[in-house]
Design a protein around this motif. Sequence first.
Motif, PDB file in Angstrom:
ATOM      1  N   SER A   2      -4.644  38.652  -9.154  1.00  0.00           N
ATOM      2  CA  SER A   2      -3.370  38.500  -9.087  1.00  0.00           C
ATOM      3  C   SER A   2      -2.397  37.326  -9.248  1.00  0.00           C
ATOM      4  O   SER A   2      -3.059  36.576  -8.752  1.00  0.00           O
ATOM      5  N   ASN A   3      -1.539  37.002 -10.671  1.00  0.00           N
ATOM      6  CA  ASN A   3      -0.612  35.663 -10.434  1.00  0.00           C
ATOM      7  C   ASN A   3       0.266  35.931  -9.447  1.00  0.00           C
ATOM      8  O   ASN A   3       1.060  34.400  -8.958  1.00  0.00           O
ATOM      9  N   VAL A   4       0.507  36.913  -8.543  1.00  0.00           N
ATOM     10  CA  VAL A   4       2.000  36.726  -7.650  1.00  0.00           C
ATOM     11  C   VAL A   4       1.080  36.274  -5.546  1.00  0.00           C
ATOM     12  O   VAL A   4      -0.077  36.312  -5.618  1.00  0.00           O
ATOM     13  N   ILE A   7       4.937  35.329  -0.019  1.00  0.00           N
ATOM     14  CA  ILE A   7       6.174  34.438   0.500  1.00  0.00           C
ATOM     15  C   ILE A   7       4.882  33.502   1.730  1.00  0.00           C
ATOM     16  O   ILE A   7       5.687  32.324   1.324  1.00  0.00           O
ATOM     17  N   GLY A  28      16.951  37.577  -5.437  1.00  0.00           N
ATOM     18  CA  GLY A  28      16.323  38.469  -6.590  1.00  0.00           C
ATOM     19  C   GLY A  28      15.951  37.996  -7.231  1.00  0.00           C
ATOM     20  O   GLY A  28      15.242  38.407  -8.278  1.00  0.00           O
ATOM     21  N   THR A  29      14.780  36.889  -7.792  1.00  0.00           N
ATOM     22  CA  THR A  29      14.310  36.055  -9.478  1.00  0.00           C
ATOM     23  C   THR A  29      13.173  35.878  -8.842  1.00  0.00           C
ATOM     24  O   THR A  29      13.089  35.879  -8.000  1.00  0.00           O
ATOM     25  N   ASN A  30      12.683  35.934 -10.319  1.00  0.00           N
ATOM     26  CA  ASN A  30      11.544  35.941 -10.237  1.00  0.00           C
ATOM     27  C   ASN A  30      10.962  34.542 -10.794  1.00  0.00           C
ATOM     28  O   ASN A  30      11.759  34.577 -11.712  1.00  0.00           O
ATOM     29  N   VAL A  31      10.516  34.245 -10.347  1.00  0.00           N
ATOM     30  CA  VAL A  31      10.037  32.509 -10.670  1.00  0.00           C
ATOM     31  C   VAL A  31       8.861  32.195 -11.087  1.00  0.00           C
ATOM     32  O   VAL A  31       7.645  33.144 -10.751  1.00  0.00           O
ATOM     33  N   TYR A  32       8.449  32.157 -12.530  1.00  0.00           N
ATOM     34  CA  TYR A  32       7.056  31.212 -12.828  1.00  0.00           C
ATOM     35  C   TYR A  32       7.338  30.299 -13.107  1.00  0.00           C
ATOM     36  O   TYR A  32       7.798  29.249 -13.890  1.00  0.00           O
TER      37      TYR A  32
END
Length: 82
Positions: A2-4, A7, A28-32
């Motif tokens: 996984s690339n997650v 935290i 609540g934002t996904n950060v790439y």
Amino acid sequence: MSNVVPIKKLKEVVGEVAFDELVKQLPGTNVYIPKNFNEEYHDRKKRNKYIRADYIAGMEIPDLMEKYSLSKATIYKIIENR
């Protein structure tokens, strides 16, 4: 794999204070985070416009790949998608 990123790992990398600021600023934002970040070409639309312009001006595919740190397939997709 996984690339997650957990935290906990993110907190270790950026530090507690910076992490808390991220939570406040980007809830609540996904950060790439790209593998090959380039400040000059981080805006995809602008980058793709530059790639097309360079290609039209005569730059070869291998040179575009090197300049923009992209694969051949990605370069072709960009220049074919006008």
